[in-house]
Design a protein around this motif. Structure first.
Motif, PDB file in Angstrom:
ATOM      1  N   MET A   1     131.360 -28.128 -64.982  1.00 35.10           N
ATOM      2  CA  MET A   1     130.344 -29.217 -64.857  1.00 35.10           C
ATOM      3  C   MET A   1     130.217 -29.879 -63.576  1.00 35.10           C
ATOM      4  O   MET A   1     128.583 -30.042 -63.866  1.00 35.10           O
ATOM      5  N   ALA A   2     130.695 -29.955 -62.507  1.00 29.82           N
ATOM      6  CA  ALA A   2     130.047 -30.437 -61.219  1.00 29.82           C
ATOM      7  C   ALA A   2     128.898 -29.494 -60.805  1.00 29.82           C
ATOM      8  O   ALA A   2     127.746 -30.201 -60.748  1.00 29.82           O
ATOM      9  N   ARG A   3     129.655 -27.998 -61.301  1.00 27.77           N
ATOM     10  CA  ARG A   3     128.117 -27.556 -60.294  1.00 27.77           C
ATOM     11  C   ARG A   3     127.093 -27.266 -61.001  1.00 27.77           C
ATOM     12  O   ARG A   3     125.944 -27.211 -60.664  1.00 27.77           O
ATOM     13  N   ILE A   8     121.298 -29.236 -61.653  1.00 22.22           N
ATOM     14  CA  ILE A   8     119.873 -29.911 -62.230  1.00 22.22           C
ATOM     15  C   ILE A   8     119.542 -30.877 -61.565  1.00 22.22           C
ATOM     16  O   ILE A   8     118.180 -31.277 -61.156  1.00 22.22           O
ATOM     17  N   ALA A   9     120.616 -31.225 -60.653  1.00 28.11           N
ATOM     18  CA  ALA A   9     120.144 -32.541 -59.539  1.00 28.11           C
ATOM     19  C   ALA A   9     119.120 -31.939 -58.710  1.00 28.11           C
ATOM     20  O   ALA A   9     118.188 -32.446 -58.053  1.00 28.11           O
ATOM     21  N   VAL A  10     119.767 -30.734 -58.315  1.00 25.36           N
ATOM     22  CA  VAL A  10     118.887 -29.845 -57.024  1.00 25.36           C
ATOM     23  C   VAL A  10     117.405 -29.268 -57.513  1.00 25.36           C
ATOM     24  O   VAL A  10     116.240 -29.447 -57.523  1.00 25.36           O
ATOM     25  N   LEU A  11     117.412 -29.096 -59.324  1.00 24.42           N
ATOM     26  CA  LEU A  11     115.927 -28.267 -60.172  1.00 24.42           C
ATOM     27  C   LEU A  11     115.474 -29.852 -59.570  1.00 24.42           C
ATOM     28  O   LEU A  11     113.720 -29.583 -59.726  1.00 24.42           O
ATOM     29  N   ALA A  12     115.670 -30.622 -60.378  1.00 25.06           N
ATOM     30  CA  ALA A  12     115.181 -32.100 -60.753  1.00 25.06           C
ATOM     31  C   ALA A  12     114.900 -32.009 -59.079  1.00 25.06           C
ATOM     32  O   ALA A  12     113.117 -32.700 -59.631  1.00 25.06           O
ATOM     33  N   TYR A  13     114.705 -32.457 -58.286  1.00 29.24           N
ATOM     34  CA  TYR A  13     114.388 -32.923 -56.770  1.00 29.24           C
ATOM     35  C   TYR A  13     113.418 -32.102 -56.740  1.00 29.24           C
ATOM     36  O   TYR A  13     111.980 -32.709 -55.998  1.00 29.24           O
ATOM     37  N   TRP A  74     119.444 -40.247 -51.886  1.00 29.95           N
ATOM     38  CA  TRP A  74     119.455 -39.587 -53.370  1.00 29.95           C
ATOM     39  C   TRP A  74     120.100 -38.460 -53.979  1.00 29.95           C
ATOM     40  O   TRP A  74     121.447 -38.410 -54.576  1.00 29.95           O
ATOM     41  N   LEU A  75     119.842 -37.222 -53.962  1.00 26.71           N
ATOM     42  CA  LEU A  75     120.233 -36.385 -53.687  1.00 26.71           C
ATOM     43  C   LEU A  75     121.473 -35.832 -52.999  1.00 26.71           C
ATOM     44  O   LEU A  75     122.756 -35.681 -53.128  1.00 26.71           O
ATOM     45  N   ILE A  76     121.312 -36.505 -51.486  1.00 30.54           N
ATOM     46  CA  ILE A  76     122.342 -35.696 -51.248  1.00 30.54           C
ATOM     47  C   ILE A  76     123.490 -37.047 -51.163  1.00 30.54           C
ATOM     48  O   ILE A  76     124.579 -36.068 -50.727  1.00 30.54           O
ATOM     49  N   TYR A  77     123.181 -38.861 -51.526  1.00 29.35           N
ATOM     50  CA  TYR A  77     124.968 -38.647 -52.221  1.00 29.35           C
ATOM     51  C   TYR A  77     125.212 -38.391 -53.284  1.00 29.35           C
ATOM     52  O   TYR A  77     126.405 -38.422 -53.390  1.00 29.35           O
ATOM     53  N   ILE A  80     127.018 -35.181 -51.950  1.00 27.82           N
ATOM     54  CA  ILE A  80     128.096 -35.992 -51.825  1.00 27.82           C
ATOM     55  C   ILE A  80     129.627 -36.394 -51.989  1.00 27.82           C
ATOM     56  O   ILE A  80     130.289 -35.476 -52.132  1.00 27.82           O
ATOM     57  N   LEU A  81     129.238 -36.723 -53.443  1.00 28.40           N
ATOM     58  CA  LEU A  81     130.631 -36.907 -54.472  1.00 28.40           C
ATOM     59  C   LEU A  81     130.761 -35.385 -54.526  1.00 28.40           C
ATOM     60  O   LEU A  81     131.851 -35.283 -55.377  1.00 28.40           O
ATOM     61  N   LEU A  82     129.492 -35.366 -55.354  1.00 29.94           N
ATOM     62  CA  LEU A  82     129.902 -33.716 -56.559  1.00 29.94           C
ATOM     63  C   LEU A  82     130.484 -32.101 -56.117  1.00 29.94           C
ATOM     64  O   LEU A  82     131.761 -32.404 -56.284  1.00 29.94           O
TER      65      LEU A  82
END
Length: 436
Positions: A1-3, A8-13, A74-77, A80-82
């Protein structure tokens, strides 16, 4: 799930970045409306063809970097969590010391260092762009010195914020945001009080204005405006930039009128007096205190929303983020991400209010100095020195501009000129001769 979430976050950026590139380079229209062509606001009347080309190129790239930089945070933070880095930072801190304050300091250091290194390429691109287009004159060594000062100043402030914030959260998990907001009032006022005498001198040298004749004129304006200033300060910015600036900073006994030496080198006395009258208008109309009030209101709403969103996000993705609750310091990147997201969302409103205040300040300055030609020439020089777009694209204006566009500022001065001539003509007063 985290991956999957990370992908998705990287693709959205990436998709967002491509859309912004398409908008800024192909869709956005920054051409001058027909009715302003040939006027004093038309850059073709005061920039040569090469400067016009450079202005377009520089503005497009600079605007793209702006729209890429904040979402990158936002993406970096988020990542960092994921990927468990926040958990790792917390573990390293616990293994280094048993002291709670020391653990917080070590955790914040690793978080700040990683975020800095991750955003460094974009920061360097921005610096290199300014050097390439001759906006910045700063050497790499000097730039890195300022970057390191930024890092440690931000680290110190973040350490204070984290220490107080998590103490409040552990005392009141439900209403911590109210108490945190109450503490922002004295903290913000304290920063505004010490900034001119403690923080700003870390970056540049400030000294009394050398041109005493000009200083007397500026202090005379200040006296008319009711500003309790005894000195005008000059700051050595020529070794860092070709841009122009002047400002009134601080509150109470630490209030300062400051001129960049680039402004002194490139503008004449009438133009400088117009700029200073503009800055004094902010003091006269209490824009500083209105700004503080607005900031505190937005902070209250922002902290409340941050509390609600954090609780929701941790309930939904706490396992993926590897945090147990809002009280867990490992959730601090989530706090920073949400706060930054909300600030960016609110920027169109804060910029709108700022543009209104700047319009009022322009009006005050022109009525105080009664030098419309000097005002127009000042705005033209500011445009030339910063390679600014006279009529920027809509999204750029909404999200970036805390000042009216140069098209708006110059055209309003021209309207003032016309109004004054009409008034003088109706009263039978010969219009003053204007030397172009």
């Amino acid at each position: 799930m985290a991956r999957k979430m990370g992908f998705i976050a990287v693709l959205a950026y990436v998709i967002y970045g491509l859309l912004m590139y398409w908008y800024l380079f192909y869709l956005a229209d920054s051409s001058l409306p027909f009715e302003f062509q040939g006027s004093s606001a038309d850059p073709a009347t005061f920039l040569n063809s090469r400067e016009l080309m450079l202005s377009t190129e520089y503005s497009q790239i600079r605007n793209l970097l702006f729209f890429l930089s904040t979402p990158l945070e936002w993406l970096i933070y988020f990542l960092i969590l994921l990927v468990g880095l926040s958990k790792a930072f917390h573990k390293w801190a616990g293994e280094t010391t048993k002291n709670k304050l020391g653990q917080g300091a070590i955790y914040i250091f690793w978080l700040s260092l990683f975020a800095y290194l991750a955003t460094f390429p974009l920061s360097y691109l921005s610096y290199h762009l300014s050097r390439t287009y001759n906006i910045s004159t700063q050497s790499f060594g000097s730039w890195m010195k300022d970057e390191l000062i930024d890092f440690w100043v931000n680290f110190a402030m973040m350490l204070v914020i984290v220490s107080v914030l998590y103490w409040l959260i552990n005392k009141s998990k439900r209403f911590w945001w109210i108490f945190a907001w109450l503490l922002t009032v004295p903290f913000s006022l304290f920063l505004m009080f010490v900034q001119p005498v403690v923080i700003d001198p870390l970056y540049n040298d400030f000294y009394p204005l050398k041109n005493k004749e000009l200083e007397a004129k500026i202090l005379d304006l200040a006296s008319q405006a009711g500003i309790p200033a005894e000195h005008v300060f000059e700051v050595n910015m020529a070794e860092k930039t070709n841009a122009l600036n002047a400002y009134v900073t601080g509150i109470g006994s630490n209030s300062r009128i400051v001129l960049w030496d680039t402004t002194l080198n490139k503008l004449n006395d009438d133009q400088i007096l117009f700029i200073m009258a503009h800055e004094m208008a902010h003091y006269v109309e209490k824009h500083i205190y209105i700004g503080i009030a607005g900031y505190l209101l937005l902070s209250l709403v922002g902290l409340y929303l941050t509390s609600r969103i954090m609780n929701w996000a941790i309930r939904k993705w706490g396992t993926e983020f590897k945090v147990s609750g809002i009280h867990d310091i490992r959730a601090f990147p989530l706090f920073l991400m949400i706060l930054s997201l909300l600030a960016f969302t609110a920027s169109p409103l804060s910029n709108f209010v700022s543009r209104y205040q700047e319009t009022r300040a322009d009006r005050y300055a022109i009525e105080m100095t009664e030098q419309p030609e000097a005002a127009i020439a000042t705005f033209q020089e500011l445009t030339k020195a910063g390679l600014s777009q006279v009529n920027p694209p809509f999204l750029v204006k909404v999200f970036r501009y805390g000042h009216p566009t140069m098209l708006e500022r110059i055209s309003r001065i021209e309207e003032y000129q016309i109004s004054q001539r009409n008034n003088e003509a109706s009263e039978g007063i010969p219009a003053p001769e204007i030397n172009d």
